[in-house]
Scaffold this motif. Sequence first.
Motif, PDB file in Angstrom:
ATOM      1  N   LYS A 160      -7.640   7.662   0.346  1.00 49.28           N
ATOM      2  CA  LYS A 160      -7.734   6.813   1.539  1.00 49.28           C
ATOM      3  C   LYS A 160      -9.013   5.985   1.506  1.00 49.28           C
ATOM      4  O   LYS A 160      -9.018   4.798   1.865  1.00 49.28           O
ATOM      5  N   ALA A 161     -10.110   6.622   1.082  1.00 46.45           N
ATOM      6  CA  ALA A 161     -11.396   5.912   1.043  1.00 46.45           C
ATOM      7  C   ALA A 161     -11.351   4.757   0.045  1.00 46.45           C
ATOM      8  O   ALA A 161     -11.843   3.659   0.325  1.00 46.45           O
ATOM      9  N   LEU A 162     -10.775   4.983  -1.118  1.00 48.24           N
ATOM     10  CA  LEU A 162     -10.683   3.917  -2.120  1.00 48.24           C
ATOM     11  C   LEU A 162      -9.833   2.754  -1.616  1.00 48.24           C
ATOM     12  O   LEU A 162     -10.180   1.584  -1.795  1.00 48.24           O
ATOM     13  N   LEU A 163      -8.705   3.080  -0.980  1.00 51.60           N
ATOM     14  CA  LEU A 163      -7.850   2.036  -0.442  1.00 51.60           C
ATOM     15  C   LEU A 163      -8.569   1.277   0.665  1.00 51.60           C
ATOM     16  O   LEU A 163      -8.476   0.040   0.755  1.00 51.60           O
ATOM     17  N   PHE A 164      -9.297   1.996   1.502  1.00 52.61           N
ATOM     18  CA  PHE A 164      -9.997   1.351   2.612  1.00 52.61           C
ATOM     19  C   PHE A 164     -11.094   0.413   2.105  1.00 52.61           C
ATOM     20  O   PHE A 164     -11.268  -0.693   2.621  1.00 52.61           O
ATOM     21  N   VAL A 202     -11.683  10.419  14.021  1.00 57.33           N
ATOM     22  CA  VAL A 202     -12.303   9.179  13.539  1.00 57.33           C
ATOM     23  C   VAL A 202     -11.241   8.100  13.380  1.00 57.33           C
ATOM     24  O   VAL A 202     -11.419   6.957  13.819  1.00 57.33           O
ATOM     25  N   ARG A 203     -10.126   8.440  12.738  1.00 52.26           N
ATOM     26  CA  ARG A 203      -9.065   7.445  12.529  1.00 52.26           C
ATOM     27  C   ARG A 203      -8.526   6.921  13.866  1.00 52.26           C
ATOM     28  O   ARG A 203      -8.298   5.726  14.029  1.00 52.26           O
ATOM     29  N   PHE A 210      -2.989   5.594   7.841  1.00 54.48           N
ATOM     30  CA  PHE A 210      -2.757   5.440   6.400  1.00 54.48           C
ATOM     31  C   PHE A 210      -1.384   5.993   6.059  1.00 54.48           C
ATOM     32  O   PHE A 210      -1.008   7.077   6.508  1.00 54.48           O
ATOM     33  N   GLU A 211      -0.644   5.247   5.274  1.00 53.35           N
ATOM     34  CA  GLU A 211       0.659   5.706   4.779  1.00 53.35           C
ATOM     35  C   GLU A 211       0.860   5.154   3.384  1.00 53.35           C
ATOM     36  O   GLU A 211       1.195   3.982   3.207  1.00 53.35           O
ATOM     37  N   GLY A 212       0.613   5.993   2.376  1.00 49.25           N
ATOM     38  CA  GLY A 212       0.726   5.534   0.998  1.00 49.25           C
ATOM     39  C   GLY A 212      -0.272   4.426   0.715  1.00 49.25           C
ATOM     40  O   GLY A 212      -1.475   4.574   0.914  1.00 49.25           O
ATOM     41  N   ASP A 213       0.235   3.284   0.261  1.00 42.66           N
ATOM     42  CA  ASP A 213      -0.614   2.134  -0.061  1.00 42.66           C
ATOM     43  C   ASP A 213      -0.764   1.180   1.115  1.00 42.66           C
ATOM     44  O   ASP A 213      -1.107   0.014   0.932  1.00 42.66           O
ATOM     45  N   VAL A 214      -0.517   1.662   2.316  1.00 38.37           N
ATOM     46  CA  VAL A 214      -0.548   0.812   3.508  1.00 38.37           C
ATOM     47  C   VAL A 214      -1.581   1.322   4.503  1.00 38.37           C
ATOM     48  O   VAL A 214      -1.732   2.528   4.703  1.00 38.37           O
ATOM     49  N   ILE A 215      -2.312   0.387   5.108  1.00 42.14           N
ATOM     50  CA  ILE A 215      -3.219   0.698   6.216  1.00 42.14           C
ATOM     51  C   ILE A 215      -2.719  -0.050   7.444  1.00 42.14           C
ATOM     52  O   ILE A 215      -2.473  -1.259   7.395  1.00 42.14           O
ATOM     53  N   LEU A 216      -2.568   0.658   8.525  1.00 46.56           N
ATOM     54  CA  LEU A 216      -2.221   0.053   9.800  1.00 46.56           C
ATOM     55  C   LEU A 216      -3.507  -0.064  10.615  1.00 46.56           C
ATOM     56  O   LEU A 216      -4.205   0.933  10.840  1.00 46.56           O
ATOM     57  N   ARG A 217      -3.832  -1.282  11.042  1.00 40.60           N
ATOM     58  CA  ARG A 217      -5.117  -1.555  11.710  1.00 40.60           C
ATOM     59  C   ARG A 217      -4.863  -1.933  13.162  1.00 40.60           C
ATOM     60  O   ARG A 217      -4.107  -2.854  13.458  1.00 40.60           O
ATOM     61  N   TYR A 274      -2.303  -3.855   6.256  1.00 35.89           N
ATOM     62  CA  TYR A 274      -2.862  -4.184   4.939  1.00 35.89           C
ATOM     63  C   TYR A 274      -2.097  -3.356   3.923  1.00 35.89           C
ATOM     64  O   TYR A 274      -1.954  -2.135   4.075  1.00 35.89           O
ATOM     65  N   SER A 275      -1.596  -3.992   2.901  1.00 35.35           N
ATOM     66  CA  SER A 275      -0.838  -3.282   1.879  1.00 35.35           C
ATOM     67  C   SER A 275      -1.362  -3.633   0.504  1.00 35.35           C
ATOM     68  O   SER A 275      -1.559  -4.808   0.185  1.00 35.35           O
ATOM     69  N   LYS A 276      -1.563  -2.623  -0.302  1.00 34.32           N
ATOM     70  CA  LYS A 276      -1.988  -2.843  -1.680  1.00 34.32           C
ATOM     71  C   LYS A 276      -0.927  -3.626  -2.442  1.00 34.32           C
ATOM     72  O   LYS A 276      -1.230  -4.362  -3.389  1.00 34.32           O
ATOM     73  N   ASN A 277       0.311  -3.495  -1.981  1.00 35.38           N
ATOM     74  CA  ASN A 277       1.420  -4.152  -2.677  1.00 35.38           C
ATOM     75  C   ASN A 277       1.644  -5.583  -2.226  1.00 35.38           C
ATOM     76  O   ASN A 277       2.625  -6.206  -2.600  1.00 35.38           O
ATOM     77  N   GLY A 278       0.761  -6.085  -1.337  1.00 37.92           N
ATOM     78  CA  GLY A 278       0.844  -7.506  -1.036  1.00 37.92           C
ATOM     79  C   GLY A 278       1.084  -7.896   0.391  1.00 37.92           C
ATOM     80  O   GLY A 278       0.896  -9.050   0.749  1.00 37.92           O
ATOM     81  N   ALA A 279       1.537  -6.961   1.257  1.00 38.60           N
ATOM     82  CA  ALA A 279       1.748  -7.320   2.653  1.00 38.60           C
ATOM     83  C   ALA A 279       0.407  -7.559   3.310  1.00 38.60           C
ATOM     84  O   ALA A 279      -0.457  -6.709   3.294  1.00 38.60           O
ATOM     85  N   ALA A 280       0.209  -8.747   3.864  1.00 43.47           N
ATOM     86  CA  ALA A 280      -1.094  -9.124   4.391  1.00 43.47           C
ATOM     87  C   ALA A 280      -1.156  -8.930   5.891  1.00 43.47           C
ATOM     88  O   ALA A 280      -0.151  -8.771   6.569  1.00 43.47           O
ATOM     89  N   ASP A 281      -2.391  -8.947   6.418  1.00 42.03           N
ATOM     90  CA  ASP A 281      -2.587  -8.900   7.858  1.00 42.03           C
ATOM     91  C   ASP A 281      -2.057 -10.171   8.500  1.00 42.03           C
ATOM     92  O   ASP A 281      -2.063 -11.237   7.905  1.00 42.03           O
ATOM     93  N   ASP A 282      -1.609 -10.001   9.726  1.00 40.30           N
ATOM     94  CA  ASP A 282      -1.176 -11.152  10.504  1.00 40.30           C
ATOM     95  C   ASP A 282      -2.381 -12.036  10.769  1.00 40.30           C
ATOM     96  O   ASP A 282      -3.326 -11.611  11.402  1.00 40.30           O
TER      97      ASP A 282
END
Length: 450
Positions: A160-164, A202-203, A210-217, A274-282
């Motif tokens: 999670k830390a690396l993805l963040f 904290v989250r 966090f869900e896999g390669d996705v961060i929900l902000r 935010y997605s590592k696979n390409g889905a971007a923030d609005d």
Amino acid sequence: MKQASMHVNSLVLDESNPRHEKKTASLEESIAALLGHNPEKLYRLAKDIAQHGINPAELPIVVIEGDRNIVVEGNRRVAALKLLGNPSLAPTEKLQKQFAAIARNNDIPRRVGCVIAESRTQAEHWIMLRHDAGGKGVGIVPWSSAEKSRFSGRSTPTGKALLFIEAVSKWFADDPNLVKDAHAVRNSRITNLGRMLADPYVRNRLGLTFEGDVILRGYSLEKMKPFLARLFSDLAGSVTVDQIKSKEQRKDYLQQVEDDLPRLADRLEIPQVYSKNGAADDPSTSSQGDLDDSIPDAKPAKRRRADFDKKLFRGVVLRHVSLRTSEVLEEAKQLKIDEMPNVAAIMVRAVVDIVATEVAEKLRWRRNQDTLKGRIGAVLTQVDPNKDNPDLANAWRFSQQDEGALVLKTLHSFVHTWESNPLSSDVRKLSMAYGPLLILADELLEKKRR
């Protein structure tokens, strides 16, 4: 040394296994010693073998002494196979039922590939390398936390830390100081950041899932930036692991930097991705301006439902409930709501009820346990006595107030009414409302142990 395929029943567990405090006198004693104080480890190994088979990269080592094929390396694996083949070998009725349940639902291997050593002396060198943490590079060298995360994905705290850090570096690419601190944390303080992000409190306060390669902000980048700049500066500099090791210390840290945290009132109605696979923030909620405003005809991209919206209880992990309860949750999390809304609806109700009931029984609650409403209400009262946790607002509303009666009736009908026809949107809403409650209920059990 040579390889051979041997029947599980022909293998004998090593009575002089270094794992045992003293030499064992029978197969049952050897198995009881391996189960020891943490039988769940051997249970999980048996379950993995039943599902995936014997690990071909690590074959048991056998020494033939007289008419006995003694396992000098791999006793846990062979013990797991023996328990699956004959659950009555387990020392308690509960364990017998658990191993029998695995065997009943899977095709259990009856033969296993082994390496035959001429003597214990010949096998000793290889056994030592296997258990000597790499043997200074000669044996298997354990992976670092970062290496494990790169291989297994983003489910670990370090992952999670690396993805963040990756996300923060992209979000604030125009702030060299923040990016520099983030990279410093990645290189030398990654586990400290992982410790922070692994904490549900904290989250929740940061509005992160966090869900896999996705961060929900849950906040705009503009609102999050002051705190993130402070956090990475502190972790790269003066804040050490001893200052954020416990849950109370992490809460204290957030209180100390309260002025830099986003306000709860600024939480976004629709969290951004935010997605590592390409889905971007609005870009409409981003402080970075990803779209060129000079293009008047640009149409917003059609929002596709991300993976974490498709399944139940995204980001919920239970670490302190019973093994069975945590497995029910993990299995429920595999359901795709839109594909199986009826089953998903039933599982929302079942998971919430099972967790609430287990917590009540282990903490010996007696009041308000006769109804689902009472059980949920008892947990809510314990974890949020002042009703001021924003992440539990919907759980309170759905469970106790005016809307609660209708929602609880709906939960009940998911299981008991044949006319019930749950909508995917309703199931998703309930899953998101009760997810934070499950996490906090699980933490009550940890507090009891402490």
